[in-house]
Structure formats: structure tokens, C-alpha cells
Write a protein that holds these residues in place. Structure first.
Motif, PDB file in Angstrom:
ATOM      1  N   ALA A  63       0.845  -1.197   0.000  1.00 18.34           N
ATOM      2  CA  ALA A  63       0.000   0.000   0.000  1.00 18.34           C
ATOM      3  C   ALA A  63       0.873   1.237   0.000  1.00 18.34           C
ATOM      4  CB  ALA A  63      -0.930  -0.006   1.214  1.00 18.34           C
ATOM      5  N   GLY A  64       0.271   2.377  -0.416  1.00 18.54           N
ATOM      6  CA  GLY A  64       0.986   3.654  -0.451  1.00 18.54           C
ATOM      7  C   GLY A  64       0.413   4.633   0.555  1.00 18.54           C
ATOM      8  N   GLY A  65       1.004   5.836   0.614  1.00 20.08           N
ATOM      9  CA  GLY A  65       0.524   6.882   1.517  1.00 20.08           C
ATOM     10  C   GLY A  65       0.544   6.434   2.964  1.00 20.08           C
ATOM     11  N   ALA A  66      -0.530   6.759   3.703  1.00 18.42           N
ATOM     12  CA  ALA A  66      -0.675   6.279   5.084  1.00 18.42           C
ATOM     13  C   ALA A  66      -1.022   4.801   4.990  1.00 18.42           C
ATOM     14  CB  ALA A  66      -1.757   7.067   5.803  1.00 18.42           C
ATOM     15  N   ALA A  67       0.015   3.986   4.724  1.00 15.49           N
ATOM     16  CA  ALA A  67      -0.174   2.587   4.325  1.00 15.49           C
ATOM     17  C   ALA A  67      -0.505   1.736   5.550  1.00 15.49           C
ATOM     18  CB  ALA A  67       1.101   2.084   3.642  1.00 15.49           C
ATOM     19  N   HIS A  68      -1.814   1.507   5.773  1.00 17.97           N
ATOM     20  CA  HIS A  68      -2.253   0.777   6.961  1.00 17.97           C
ATOM     21  C   HIS A  68      -2.569  -0.682   6.653  1.00 17.97           C
ATOM     22  CE1 HIS A  68      -3.872   4.682   9.066  1.00 17.97           C
ATOM     23  NE2 HIS A  68      -2.716   4.868   8.502  1.00 17.97           N
ATOM     24  N   LEU A  69      -2.567  -1.086   5.389  1.00 13.79           N
ATOM     25  CA  LEU A  69      -3.109  -2.395   5.041  1.00 13.79           C
ATOM     26  C   LEU A  69      -2.389  -3.533   5.767  1.00 13.79           C
ATOM     27  CD1 LEU A  69      -5.178  -3.937   3.395  1.00 13.79           C
ATOM     28  CD2 LEU A  69      -3.567  -3.985   1.496  1.00 13.79           C
ATOM     29  N   ALA A  70      -1.056  -3.519   5.723  1.00 13.92           N
ATOM     30  CA  ALA A  70      -0.307  -4.597   6.380  1.00 13.92           C
ATOM     31  C   ALA A  70      -0.607  -4.598   7.882  1.00 13.92           C
ATOM     32  CB  ALA A  70       1.192  -4.422   6.128  1.00 13.92           C
ATOM     33  N   THR A  98       4.221   1.719   7.441  1.00 13.50           N
ATOM     34  CA  THR A  98       4.252   0.256   7.425  1.00 13.50           C
ATOM     35  C   THR A  98       5.177  -0.306   8.496  1.00 13.50           C
ATOM     36  OG1 THR A  98       3.829   0.275   5.041  1.00 13.50           O
ATOM     37  CG2 THR A  98       4.698  -1.768   5.956  1.00 13.50           C
ATOM     38  N   VAL A  99       6.333   0.315   8.672  1.00 10.33           N
ATOM     39  CA  VAL A  99       7.377  -0.313   9.498  1.00 10.33           C
ATOM     40  C   VAL A  99       7.286   0.036  10.983  1.00 10.33           C
ATOM     41  CG1 VAL A  99       9.242   1.412   9.329  1.00 10.33           C
ATOM     42  CG2 VAL A  99       9.805  -1.016   9.388  1.00 10.33           C
ATOM     43  N   GLN A 100       6.781   1.227  11.305  1.00 12.79           N
ATOM     44  CA  GLN A 100       6.859   1.702  12.696  1.00 12.79           C
ATOM     45  C   GLN A 100       5.720   1.165  13.565  1.00 12.79           C
ATOM     46  OE1 GLN A 100       9.946   2.671  13.068  1.00 12.79           O
ATOM     47  NE2 GLN A 100       9.651   4.771  13.745  1.00 12.79           N
TER      48      GLN A 100
END
Lengths: 167, 167, 167, 167, 167, 167, 167, 167
Positions: E66-73, E103-105
């Protein structure tokens, strides 16, 4: 003829610990200063009234310091064609990157002369350099001030060399 | 009773390609819109005059888009207690980080509801959600709009699955 | 008395496409300009010689544009007490962040008046504002220029409103 | 008719020191508040259940604060068409840049009204401004609150001027 | 015993051009793949339903881009204890920094195994490495794939040396 | 059959205060751990020897934490096809951005499963999730651990509500 | 006595368009060059073997260019005490910030001499300066090269002045 | 024949706490060092005079540390063809990003060998590696120093393993 003055304004009294460096250097250079706390956002009308009265009070340069979405310098610049110097102050972000970008990235047509984050001393010197364009005595005081700075660096150079050689 | 309106303003006509997404979604939701080009820095008095006239023209929410040291939303917010939505626009920096920080990092006391870089559609939806707090019909239209979005995602999901299974 | 001039210098001829905006606006304001390509790193002695000869050639303000580790404005500022305006130029990094930080984060004592990334037009206006501190005619031309800018915004405002209402 | 309320939720109880600024200002404006610790990641079902019960409990606006990959506001926004305000909180990174981008960069269709890093007071004010769209008494209290802020700035202005003149 | 599968999901069909690299490498390694377009924000219930059905469909690892405020994962990870791999996609910001940090934090307790911006191929390989923990044949195929990569580098090395020596 | 183990390695003993969170959570989940200080740059041969001996010591997943130009996870990943989890540690830069980018931005072909800055607990959980792909008992312990986390959030929720209602 | 050589290595043949600037300037300065494509991650053993054979092939300085999590220079530096020069290359991120931080932020004890993003020409010059420490002829060629650069700047200065005066 | 020396210079005596790490490691390697405080901006003529006298004092490598708009290394590099090593120092910004970019992003033609933020020890080692290109004894001392570093890592490895096994 009235003596030209510099205004040093800030968005909050918590900015004073940074902005007083501008006041001090302007005092050292014998330039009259007017200091104000004016908020672009909380007292916008006071800020505009202040700018519209600049000329009458012989203020020729404005130094404006603010943090966060630092709009103060930009608001002043929008209402005067006198030079406006912006001092970004690190407050909401420890790097001050928000204040720096909010101050320096002005649109074409409305300049703000931006100094470094927390660079109030340089703002004071820059204002003095502007006033010195037609004030030879002030220009001489600025040159003397700068020579003093060089001497301080040389003294530190000597101290460091002495310290290291005695180890 | 006059119908409430939303103002969509921008700092430059070059911002229109982004900001028209707000105009479109507001139109889709049958909300009246007033569009203006107003510069916080180049036409500050026009901007303030616009804000002071908001109430008389039944404008209840302002959406302001700008790039660089994006002060427009903040200037509007400083002159009204109606909700102000800020749209940072990538112009001077390709990431839009300058506009984002200039819009969102407002000092305590003067809020700007900030959406993502270039997020004008979301600004329009947010304004609609605000007006819908006491307008049940509008709230229903917003819910329908959102259901339509979900359907679009599901259609794309089906299309992607079909495309990959046929490979 | 000789008329005061502004120098517009740049680190590379590839910077000219940005820096000519400063030249143009200074020309519009009837200010004499001297344009030079001078590299802080590749022709440092030429740069210092240029700065040391500023006064004799009636140059009172220097505008320096450079990209990357943009030292040009700082080098000039180190050798003169006349105001120096720095224009960060995006070259090695597309955001221009390297040039911005290299130009604006000067140490206490040596100010550089920094404008936004690529902000050469504002650098020209700022130089003009400085010279106008004791040149009433120039100050009047600057005010007229700014009024023209406001008129342009108003014309764009009208055009956008017309365009949207005809849709 | 039940009085409208605002929910103030946060991802962790360590966020309370920031988020209580929202609670305080809402209390000052006589708005009923519901406070919850809800984690988008550790208690996702609780969070969704909370959002689905919003309407029944007369909650009209949600303020959500979180740090790091701050998804809380986005998750709430995905499940309601009521306005959602996001407060990025600096926790894993001292600048809060991770929380800011995770909160503000929402995809088209699902808006989150984002305030500055740690800007919980502004979140409270923004929620109040939304509720005041059809509550004239509340709007009057907001205007009074803002006038109070201006008075505080003026008091600080006077204090700073007094302090500096007595040096 | 059913063969284990990997799900490759994405927030928008525009992410397919990045995510199909994961699909391709998984296919090369003879791993069954299920591809879905699921939006954390626009179809949150579909996303949760998908996650809750993972086990029944023998899906053991989820790759979410996902892009932007990538919350999907993060949303997927909140609803399963199976490994979730996140692929940040540059969309709203050209650097993809917003998607990377979103995604990572992740907060302590809910991990997302994050790969680089646009790193869908590595996400596929990582999923394969996980499944290979108890599948020796798959592990052998992965080792062969990696040996093939080394051979490609060596072929390029030879080509570059040949090209330069012939100049 | 030997029980599978997880290795937790770090570039310096100063990283232990972060990395012991991985050791703790793995211990809580009853997974055997091998802890090593190995420097990608100062003891590269030791590091490669360690990786080449992984299989013989029943190590199936490696967690590698490092700061600055954090190459440790990448070096391990280059020498094994077992899953490697990278933990960026803030050391030279307070944001840890250098370690994050050095760990996550791996080239196509050699994946590192990266967790957030300082996210050693999540690294431990991720390793456990991988081993649980074919270990039902471990999977049950992970689910129990996660349920415990949810209970902790609920207890904090109750505590915050109690605290605020008693004010 | 064999003539000292410089190795120019890169992680991928796609880096050649940047790295050939190093090859060119070294050729101009009559320094023998060995060019290799070697991947720190995909061919780690080849890379180490290359480094271990440096002395036998009279290579005294290594220039290593790579993008993303750019470990190549660090890996080489870990296996030799000869000077290693790192060239960060913008690939995964358009700013090259990932490659810059991965190359320059080396831990104490293992230095990499880093040049700017894409700065392969400077890497070549730096290698030459190192070899020139005890090669007076080479030092003279470097001085001549630098004088040539200054002449180019002066020619561009003249061209720009001519162009502007003829407008 | 005079023994070659390394100069360690810094822009301010406050930089000494970082730069003394370079002095220490050079002393450990039995290399003569000359330490100076020289400001690129406050004592530019002293700095140039220092550089022009380098050869006469047998200085072959210069290490220059500075913070903010860190020009010192670049100014030195502009005036000599001897290798110049730049040490960015975090001062105005806590990340040191301003000093890093100002030091490393030099224009083509004038290289500065940049080490990490605060990386003075590596600067010292790098200078030693350069001098060791034709000094076999020094090269042997450097190899011994590096072996000592590896032993320290191994001792820490043993200590950490002992500590954890005794828990």
C-alpha cells in the motif's frame, strides 16, 4: 532626521530566549530596537496594525521569530515592502525543520530573508548590514564587530593548541 | 433558512488542478461551493475581507489549498472560528513536505484540519461530514458515496483476479 | 554619486535558468546588475577577488545562487560586511534540501539572507528592498510592483470564477 | 434531544499526557467527552465495536491520538462517516514524523482531519468548531475562548516590553 | 494435506504494477498465490473477513502492499498471528517515505515484516523463505534461485569488463 | 528431531538494551535463543562463519540489530536463505533514520524482514510466528500472548476512564 | 615496481552510467583502473575474494558505488585496510538519501570516504589525490586538471556576461 | 626526509570534544598531528593561509570538522589538491543532517572524503590509511589496530553470552 530602528518581534514569549540574541547584537551596534510579542494567528489584527505603523515609528527592518508553522515573518512581509528577516525557532519539532520550511519557502513576490534555525544573532547582524548601506559609522562598527569575532576564533585556536601541547 | 456553503480557496490558479477535486466531490454531494483565488501574501487584505464576510454569505467551512510556505489556511483560521481545512500542495518541493509542515504545525489555539499532500478530495469530504452533523439528508448522501467507493474497490478486486487468472 | 548596484553571481552557468529571474526583476525595478559565474570551490581566488572589489564597483548587495553543498553565499559573506542573499538551487537532490541547509545554517556572526529553493525572484526583490531603505523612488517602484502582483492574483481569481461558473 | 459528545481516544495510556489537553479544552467549552484507550492493532475488534456504537451514544466527532505507525484515526475513519480528527504523537521518533505521515496521508475517500504533532489542544478546538456549526451558544464560547487567547498574547507582549525596558 | 499458500493483497489496483513482482517470484518458486485488492480504509470489513478466512484457505503468509498512510499490512497483522509482510509503495510522495514509516513503525506486539519501498520481489522471496522452514524442496528451489541471481551478476560483470576493455 | 532455534545477534554490546526485548519475548514463548555480538564490519569473517554454521546448530531464523550504516542484517541475509529479521537501532542519529534505511532498502533478491526503529520485541514475535507455521503448540502460545496484550490495553482503558471520572 | 591501480566496482551494471565518470577522470589522469560488477548481497563471496586479492594486483584504492541499502563500500572496507571510497547512487529513492546514509554512517573503526550522491567524478579525483601523496608527477597532473576546471568556469563566466550584455 | 603529518582543524573550539577522537587515534598510530581552530567564515584569510602553508609543514592530509552549514572542509579542498577529509558535526540540528549535506554534496571537481556525523575516529583512520599507501610500517600498525578492534568485539561477545547464560 529620526534615527532608523529595527523591530524584533516573536510569536510567543517563550521565543525570547532565542530572540534576545538579536536584541543584544543590535544593542552592541548602537541600533535602537523595538521588541514585541505578536502572534500571526492569535493576534492577527494587532500584527497588521503593528506593520502598518512601522514607517511612522522609523522602523526600517523587521526581524520576526516563530516556531512550528512559522507564519509571522510571512504575514509581516505581506503587509510591508520593508525588508523582513525570518528566524525559524525549533519548538514543535526538535530539528526546527517545520519552522525553517514555513519561513523560507515563500512564494515569488513576497521575500523573507531567512537565517538558520535559532539564528537570531545573525538576524540582528543582517538588519544592521542593511541599515549600514547608507550609514558609514554603523558600517564601521559592524566591521569592528566582525574583526572582534575573528580575534575570538584566534584566541580559541591558541587555547586549543596550548591545551593539546600540554597533554 | 439559507443553505450552508463551503468555500474552496487557493493561493494561485495553478493550484486549481488539485483543488477542483474538492469542488467536484462537493458538487456530487449537492453542496454549494464558492471558489476563490486568494493569496495570503500577495492579496492579504482581500483574504481577510473574504474571511470577514463568510458568515454573511452562509459559508460555514473553508477549504484552503496552497504550496511552499503554505500560510493560506492558517491566515483564514486566524480570522474565523469556523472550521478551516488545509490542503498542502506539492509545488516548490516535489514531496510537498514544505506545504505539509507549514499547514499542519499550527500553534495551540488556532487549528487547521489538515489533509494529505494534494488531498483535495478528502478535504471536500471532510467539509461535507462537518455540515452533515445536523443535516441527515447530506449524511445519507455521504454514506451512499462511501458505499460507492467500496463497490469500486470490489470491482477492481474482481478485475485484478480475472486478469491474473487468465494469464 | 555613483548609483548603487547589485551583483548576481552563481556557481555554474547551469544555474542561470534560475538566477535570471533575479536579473529580470532587478531590471524591471531599474537597478543596475552585474552578473558573474564564480565558483566557491573551483575558482575560490576569483571569488574572493570579486568580493574585495565590490565597494569600488558600487555594489552594495550580492545575490549568490548555488546547488549541492552550496557554499558560494557563505564564502562571499565571509569576506564582506555588505548584505549577502543566498538562493539554494535544486541540482544534486531534487528537493534542494542539501542546498537549502548549506546556505541557511550559517554560524553565528556571518549571516546569509536565504530565500526559498529556486527563489531567485524573491532574492532580487529583497535586494531592491534593501537599496530602497534610502531611495524613495525605488521604494515607490517596489510598491507599484507589489500592487501589480495583487492585480494579477485578482485577475486570476476572476478568471477561475468565470471558468467554474460557465461549466 | 441528547447533547452531542466528543470521543477522545488514544492508542496507549502513555499518550494521555498529550491527549488530556484535548479533554481540558473540551471541558472548558462545556462539551461532554468520552475518553478511551483503544489500540488499532492490539484491540482492533474493540475499536470497531466502539466506532459502531458512536451514534447511539450521541458521539458526533472522534479525536484519535497515536504514535509510530499511527493507524488509530484511520481505522476509526474507515468505519464512520462522522468527522475524525487525528493527533500524531512523537513516540518512536523524536520528530513525530512517522506518526504525522501515518495519520495525514490518507487515501482519497477516507479523510482524517490532522492537527500538528502533539496538537491535542487544537484537536479539541477543532471538534468544538464542528459542533458549533449549529450551536450558537457553543460558537459564542469558542469566540470568547479565542479572545482570551489574544489577551494572553497581549499580556505577554506587555511583560516582555516591561522586562526589556527595565534592563 | 493442503499445500500452503501465500496471499498477495494491495490497497488499490494501481499498486499491481509493483505487487506483480511478488506474484511472479512466487510463481517461479511454484508457490500457490491468491491475489486480492482490499482497502484497509475503503473496504475494511472485506479486509477483516479476508483475514479471518485465511486459515481455511491454507494461506500461511500475507504480503500486503500500500501507499501513503499505508495501513493495510498493519490491519491484517492486527487480525492474524500468521506472518505479515508489508510492501511500502511510493504514491503520494515520490520517496515513499510516508508508506515506509506507516508500514514499518508498528507498535510493540504486532509485527509487520517490512521490505524496501517497492520491494515486492523481496516480499515474495521472504514469504517463500518462511514456508521453506519445513519444506526442503522449496528451500532447494530458493537456493537455486539465489544461485541464479549470482550468475546474473557475474554475467553482467563480464559484460561490463568486456565493454570497457573494447573502448 | 532437534528443536528449532532463533539467533539474536547485534553489532555492539551497547545494542543489548534494545535487543534483549527480543530475547525476553522469545523466552516467554519458550523458544531457544542463541545470542551473539558480531560486527559486520569489525568481525566480518566471524559473522560469515556464524551464518555458515546456522543449519548445524538448528537455527532457522536470525534477528540482527544494528545502528548507523546498519549492514549486519544484510550481510547475514547475503549468506543464508533462512529468514533474516532486521532491527534498526537509533545510535548515530536520534531518529534512527540511517539505520532504518540501511536495513530496509535491500536490493531485489536478498530480503531483510525489517521491523521499526528499536522494534526488537516485534522481531522476536515475528520470528516466533515464522517458526509457528508448522508448530501448532507455539502458534497457540503466540495467540495467548496476543490475547494477553489485548487484556493489558483493556486494563489501561479502564484505569484511564477511572482516573478521569474521579477528577 | 608495479604501477599502483584503482579498482572501480559497482553493485549492478545499471550503476555504470554514474560510475563511468570515475573511470573517465582516472583515465584522464593516466591511472590504471580495474572495473568490476560485484554485489555485496548477491555475490558476497566473489566480493570478498576480490578484496583479498587487491594487494596482489597492485590495487591500492577501491571506489565502490551502490544504491539503496548501499553496503558495497562497507563490505570492502571491512576486509581491507586500504582506503575505500563510497559513491551513493540514487536508485530506490530519488533523493539517494538511503544510499548516502548507508554509505557514510559507518561505525567507529571502519572508515568509508564518502562523496556526494552520484559523485563518481569526485571519487576518481580523491583516489588520484591519495595515490599522488608520493607520486609527484601524478600530483602535477591533478593540479593541471584542477587549473583546467578553473579555466572552464572562467570561460562560462565570460559566456554568460556576453550573453546578458547582448540582450 | 621529513615525516608526513596530518592536520586536524575545526570551526570552533566546541567541536574539540568530537575532533579529539581523530587526534587520539592518530597518536595511537604514531602519526604527527597539527591541531587548529580555523573558521571558514570568521577567519577565512587565516584558513586560506593555513592551507597555502600545508606543503611547507609536511602536512599531507587535512581533517576538517564543522557543524551547521559546514563549509570548512570544502574551503580547504578548494585551495589544495591534497586529500581533505570532512567530519560533519551535529550542532544546530540534532541529527547533523545540515552538516552532513553541507560537507558531502561537493560539486564535481573538488572532492571531500566525508565520514559519518561525529565520525572523527574514522577520519583519523582514513588519514592514516592514506599515508600508509607508501609506508609499510604504518600499514602494519593499522592492521594491528584493526585486529585489536576485532578482539574487542569478541570480548564483548563473550561477555554478553556469559551475562545472559548466568541469568
Amino acid at each position: 532626521m529620526k534615527k532608523h530602528k529595527v523591530a524584533v518581534i516573536m510569536g510567543s514569549d517563550s521565543d525570547l530566549k532565542v530572540m534576545e540574541k538579536a536584541v543584544t547584537v543590535l544593542g552592541d551596534l548602537e541600533i535602537d530596537v523595538e521588541v514585541r510579542v505578536l502572534s500571526a494567528h492569535r493576534t492577527p489584527a494587532d500584527t497588521v496594525a503593528f506593520v502598518e505603523g512601522l514607517e511612522d515609528r522609523s522602523i526600517r527592518v523587521v526581524i520576526a521569530g516563530a516556531g512550528g508553522a512559522a507564519h509571522l515573518a510571512g504575514v509581516v512581509a505581506a503587509h510591508t515592502t520593508r525588508p523582513v528577516i525570518g528566524v525559524p525557532i525549533a519548538s514543535l519539532m526538535p530539528t526546527g525543520m517545520d519552522a525553517l520550511l514555513s519561513t523560507v519557502q515563500m512564494p515569488p513576490g513576497i521575500p523573507v530573508a531567512t537565517v538558520g534555525v535559532g539564528g537570531a544573532k545573525n538576524a540582528g547582524l543582517l538588519a544592521a548590514q542593511m541599515l549600514a548601506l547608507t550609514d558609514k559609522d554603523l558600517h564601521d562598527r559592524i566591521k569592528k564587530h566582525r574583526a572582534g569575532q575573528a580575534d575570538q576564533v584566534r584566541a580559541k585556536d591558541a587555547a586549543v593548541q596550548k591545551k593539546l601541547s600540554s597533554q
